[in-house]
Design a protein around this motif. Sequence first.
Motif, mmCIF file in Angstrom:
data_model
loop_
_atom_site.group_PDB
_atom_site.id
_atom_site.type_symbol
_atom_site.label_atom_id
_atom_site.label_comp_id
_atom_site.label_asym_id
_atom_site.label_seq_id
_atom_site.Cartn_x
_atom_site.Cartn_y
_atom_site.Cartn_z
ATOM 1 N N VAL A 153 16.981 6.183 -5.659
ATOM 2 C CA VAL A 153 16.180 5.288 -4.677
ATOM 3 C C VAL A 153 15.253 6.304 -3.600
ATOM 4 C CG1 VAL A 153 16.572 3.809 -2.745
ATOM 5 C CG2 VAL A 153 17.696 3.405 -4.744
ATOM 6 N N ILE A 154 14.037 5.803 -3.567
ATOM 7 C CA ILE A 154 13.267 6.513 -2.728
ATOM 8 C C ILE A 154 13.068 5.939 -1.319
ATOM 9 C CG2 ILE A 154 12.211 7.811 -4.822
ATOM 10 C CD1 ILE A 154 9.618 6.062 -3.968
ATOM 11 N N GLN A 155 12.712 6.666 -0.191
ATOM 12 C CA GLN A 155 12.500 5.861 0.823
ATOM 13 C C GLN A 155 10.803 5.959 0.923
ATOM 14 O OE1 GLN A 155 14.635 4.869 3.283
ATOM 15 N NE2 GLN A 155 13.217 3.827 4.251
ATOM 16 N N LEU A 156 10.239 4.615 1.274
ATOM 17 C CA LEU A 156 8.800 4.662 1.325
ATOM 18 C C LEU A 156 8.591 5.356 2.720
ATOM 19 C CD1 LEU A 156 8.007 1.207 0.013
ATOM 20 C CD2 LEU A 156 7.608 3.127 -1.306
ATOM 21 N N PRO A 157 7.281 6.275 2.865
ATOM 22 C CA PRO A 157 6.965 6.494 3.912
ATOM 23 C C PRO A 157 6.459 5.749 4.952
ATOM 24 C CG PRO A 157 5.000 6.769 2.409
ATOM 25 C CD PRO A 157 6.408 6.081 1.827
ATOM 26 N N ASP A 158 6.173 6.043 6.465
ATOM 27 C CA ASP A 158 5.828 5.417 7.546
ATOM 28 C C ASP A 158 4.543 4.816 7.357
ATOM 29 O OD1 ASP A 158 3.989 6.981 9.080
ATOM 30 O OD2 ASP A 158 6.152 8.268 8.750
ATOM 31 N N GLN A 159 4.187 3.719 7.753
ATOM 32 C CA GLN A 159 2.708 3.259 7.711
ATOM 33 C C GLN A 159 1.674 4.138 7.884
ATOM 34 O OE1 GLN A 159 3.003 0.537 5.869
ATOM 35 N NE2 GLN A 159 0.864 0.781 5.422
ATOM 36 N N GLU A 160 1.815 5.006 8.969
ATOM 37 C CA GLU A 160 0.612 5.806 9.541
ATOM 38 C C GLU A 160 0.499 7.017 8.480
ATOM 39 O OE1 GLU A 160 -1.547 6.267 12.121
ATOM 40 O OE2 GLU A 160 -0.939 3.871 12.013
ATOM 41 N N LYS A 161 1.486 7.521 7.674
ATOM 42 C CA LYS A 161 1.414 8.436 6.668
ATOM 43 C C LYS A 161 0.711 7.739 5.665
ATOM 44 C CE LYS A 161 3.529 11.878 3.844
ATOM 45 N NZ LYS A 161 5.003 12.170 3.401
ATOM 46 N N VAL A 162 1.156 6.337 5.273
ATOM 47 C CA VAL A 162 0.362 5.620 4.235
ATOM 48 C C VAL A 162 -1.260 5.567 4.246
ATOM 49 C CG1 VAL A 162 0.302 3.484 2.863
ATOM 50 C CG2 VAL A 162 2.560 4.509 3.656
ATOM 51 N N TRP A 163 -1.551 5.268 5.684
ATOM 52 C CA TRP A 163 -2.829 5.034 5.768
ATOM 53 C C TRP A 163 -3.574 6.276 5.719
ATOM 54 C CZ3 TRP A 163 -3.242 0.544 4.548
ATOM 55 C CH2 TRP A 163 -2.585 -0.503 5.145
ATOM 56 N N ASN A 164 -2.995 7.378 6.269
ATOM 57 C CA ASN A 164 -3.624 8.871 6.057
ATOM 58 C C ASN A 164 -3.612 8.964 4.827
ATOM 59 O OD1 ASN A 164 -3.744 9.055 9.004
ATOM 60 N ND2 ASN A 164 -1.759 10.327 9.047
ATOM 61 N N THR A 165 -2.875 8.788 3.862
ATOM 62 C CA THR A 165 -3.159 9.145 2.342
ATOM 63 C C THR A 165 -4.208 8.311 1.794
ATOM 64 O OG1 THR A 165 -0.718 9.535 2.120
ATOM 65 C CG2 THR A 165 -2.104 9.230 0.030
ATOM 66 N N LEU A 166 -4.367 7.182 2.370
ATOM 67 C CA LEU A 166 -5.264 6.316 1.725
ATOM 68 C C LEU A 166 -6.734 6.787 2.177
ATOM 69 C CD1 LEU A 166 -6.449 3.936 0.173
ATOM 70 C CD2 LEU A 166 -5.910 2.461 2.181
ATOM 71 N N PHE A 216 0.793 -1.195 0.003
ATOM 72 C CA PHE A 216 0.062 -0.042 0.051
ATOM 73 C C PHE A 216 0.698 1.236 -0.006
ATOM 74 C CE2 PHE A 216 -3.438 -2.796 1.375
ATOM 75 C CZ PHE A 216 -4.641 -2.141 0.546
ATOM 76 N N ALA A 217 1.891 1.111 0.568
ATOM 77 C CA ALA A 217 3.017 2.328 0.741
ATOM 78 C C ALA A 217 3.573 2.731 -0.721
ATOM 79 C CB ALA A 217 4.073 2.011 1.474
ATOM 80 N N CYS A 218 3.723 1.341 -1.456
ATOM 81 C CA CYS A 218 4.289 1.622 -2.851
ATOM 82 C C CYS A 218 3.078 2.215 -3.547
ATOM 83 C CB CYS A 218 4.552 0.335 -3.370
ATOM 84 S SG CYS A 218 6.071 -0.339 -2.675
ATOM 85 N N GLU A 219 2.047 1.856 -3.364
ATOM 86 C CA GLU A 219 0.734 2.304 -4.155
ATOM 87 C C GLU A 219 0.712 3.827 -4.025
ATOM 88 O OE1 GLU A 219 -3.859 1.054 -5.088
ATOM 89 O OE2 GLU A 219 -2.766 0.391 -3.306
ATOM 90 N N MET A 220 0.533 4.167 -2.786
ATOM 91 C CA MET A 220 0.370 5.638 -2.356
ATOM 92 C C MET A 220 1.509 6.517 -2.850
ATOM 93 S SD MET A 220 -2.818 5.701 -1.060
ATOM 94 C CE MET A 220 -3.297 4.287 -2.087
ATOM 95 N N GLU A 221 2.659 6.193 -2.847
ATOM 96 C CA GLU A 221 3.743 7.018 -3.374
ATOM 97 C C GLU A 221 3.539 7.173 -4.894
ATOM 98 O OE1 GLU A 221 6.687 8.428 -1.465
ATOM 99 O OE2 GLU A 221 4.650 8.655 -0.655
ATOM 100 N N TRP A 222 3.198 6.297 -5.508
ATOM 101 C CA TRP A 222 2.734 6.342 -6.997
ATOM 102 C C TRP A 222 1.861 7.441 -7.242
ATOM 103 C CZ3 TRP A 222 -1.139 4.039 -10.339
ATOM 104 C CH2 TRP A 222 -1.152 4.321 -11.523
ATOM 105 N N HIS A 223 0.913 7.245 -6.530
ATOM 106 C CA HIS A 223 -0.174 8.356 -6.424
ATOM 107 C C HIS A 223 0.387 9.760 -6.404
ATOM 108 C CE1 HIS A 223 -3.923 6.272 -7.426
ATOM 109 N NE2 HIS A 223 -3.560 5.493 -6.621
#
Length: 686
Positions: free
Chosen positions: A289-302, A90-97
């Motif tokens: 190379v990118i650093q994927l965000p922490d999971q809380e930020k991922v869920w907030n984006t979702l 999900f982190a990968c998906e949100m970063e693509w968005h």
Amino acid sequence: MDYDDGYMDLPGGDHFYDVTELFKDAAAGMPSGGLVMAKDFTLQDAMAAFEIGEPRFDSGMALMDQSGPVFDPLAPLLPEEVCWIIDRSFACEMEWHTGYTLSQTIFSFLHVHALRETDPDLIPGDRIRAADNTRPLELISVVLRASVYGLLKCCDFSWRELNKGNVYDAEDWQSEKCDVPLAEALPVSYILAKLERACTWLGNSFKAPSSWKNGLLYRLMLRKTLVELLSAQLSKEYHRFPSLVNTARDLLHRIRQMPLPEPGPTSPAPCAFDPQFARVLVSFIPLHVIQLPDQEKVWNTLVGLLDSLEQVSHLASVSELTTWKIVGHLQTWSPKPDQHLPYIRSARQSALFDDGLVLNKYTQSHVVDCLFMETLGISYESFIDMLGRRWRGPASSPLPHLERSITEVELGYIKALWYNPPRRRRYCMKSLFDWHDLYALLTDIQYHLEPSNDPDLLSRLRAVVLMYRLSVIREVIYSGFQISLYSAEERVFAYWYAAQVLELQLSCMDEIMSGMPESAMFEELRFQFMFLTALQAISSAIFSVSLKKITSSWQRMRLNFLRRYKWAFVDEYEEIDLAPVGHPNFLKFTTCCSAIQQDRDHSPRDQIKLAVGLLVQLVNYPGGWAGPWVEDRKQSTERLLEVCQSLEQLPSSMSEVDSWDVAKLNWDPDVHPWFPFIGPVGVVST
């Protein structure tokens, strides 16, 4: 390399020959600036060899780090490790968005490339026999594999929406697939069946682990819901959105309530992600190379994506285009980061106009109907009837031209409210000529009408079109502050010019509102009138106290002025006899600069107090065309009010301006997109 007497040979040896003349002879027949392209080597390939300075892409020269463990797609996993992998997908998906490439995000998830290896029908028998009960291979071949298919299908649906052209490839989002399939050929029913089968296995199989069973189920159901939601968006089944969004919210809430342990140092789970994998893919863009965000930020984006899709469904049911403009302005002036993804901006434009239909059900004449009903309170049919009775032109009335012009400028402007800020500003500047052309057309129509004692409907319509054109000019001016475009001296002119444009716009609104009965339309115009009056007062106050920022000569400032406002001096305006209204005038600006410094009756502080009084009334203003977005408009007004209240420290007269410290003014688009503030100002929660 060979070594001889302790010396190392240079690459290629030491037998070099000068081949300059050889190349000159070979290129003798080529014109200056010509190129010779090798087979399958294009100009884009050549350009991709250069570093482009974009931080999302720029990589420099770096080799792949091969010191880590090798990825094994069938390495047995604990259920909590599978949960962790799904979460990071999900982190990968949100970063693509958010604008990174598929190579840096989705395609760094190695299970995307291992679907054949994890096919349960192709797994070697020895791997099946070696699996233990705590790490059944079905967690990979059934559960994780289904989740990967769901992820790819969601990306496929998003890609199709983004590829419509509502947002800009390589600017808002990245379309390059690097020859990696996104499950394009697989029907939705196939993907949903895989996810349902995985859920069934978790519920029924004796191999399914009891611990983390619910966690895995919630994640599979969330992915299944997202597949259905994005599929419904593409097919414009907006009535399905509320229930799907609520289901996704509930599942996400349950997932967030279950703390997930990080994989241990010997866990194979982190090996499922290789941020350097982009280097082995076919790509035209040098990537870092990118650093994927922490999971809380991922869920907030979702959560932001889900909230935004719910708003899309609400907007799709609103037929009044004035409400669309209000919502567009609110998200433009106070964007919420997690609700401003390119996918959402494209989805809103698709909901407005797609496949030749407005709001997925009206013909384009609906745009013209809305202009008349929502600003003048009359139907377009009555206007056609009036024109038919009073037209005395040499040819037939130019109704088709009028309808086409109104449709193009209105639809274009509303869609532009969901462009990225620089692109929106450029569009608005280019559209100003089209608005002037429409205004000139109405002026010509009025000239060819037979005189009548009835209320002059065409004059009011001209006032409406001019009001809209002036509002676009206002957006062009203020957007320069929002994207930090202006220098200190340019701000002075911009605030003065904004005050002049707002004065003209208020005059248009006076003419439109004259004699208008009480109605939702009148309430909306009254709100806008008070709001624009407050903006004019603030702009005038900031202009008068920031005059000291001018340190260059008038000649130097005029050159900057011509460059910054070049949109007002394009040659097309010379083709129309009618002079444009509201264009910038540098000579008038210099005159006002001298006059206001001598005006001892002008009080910047009183201007701010006037604005504060108006904004206090607007905070709880009822009615209008805001609809369900009344609360959002209230928050935006409160934000401006708080900034305005901080400006009550401005000098009370022009005689105090000379000694007042203009450095107290702070410009920060994160606090307010247009105006400065003094001292600490809290941003209204968004």
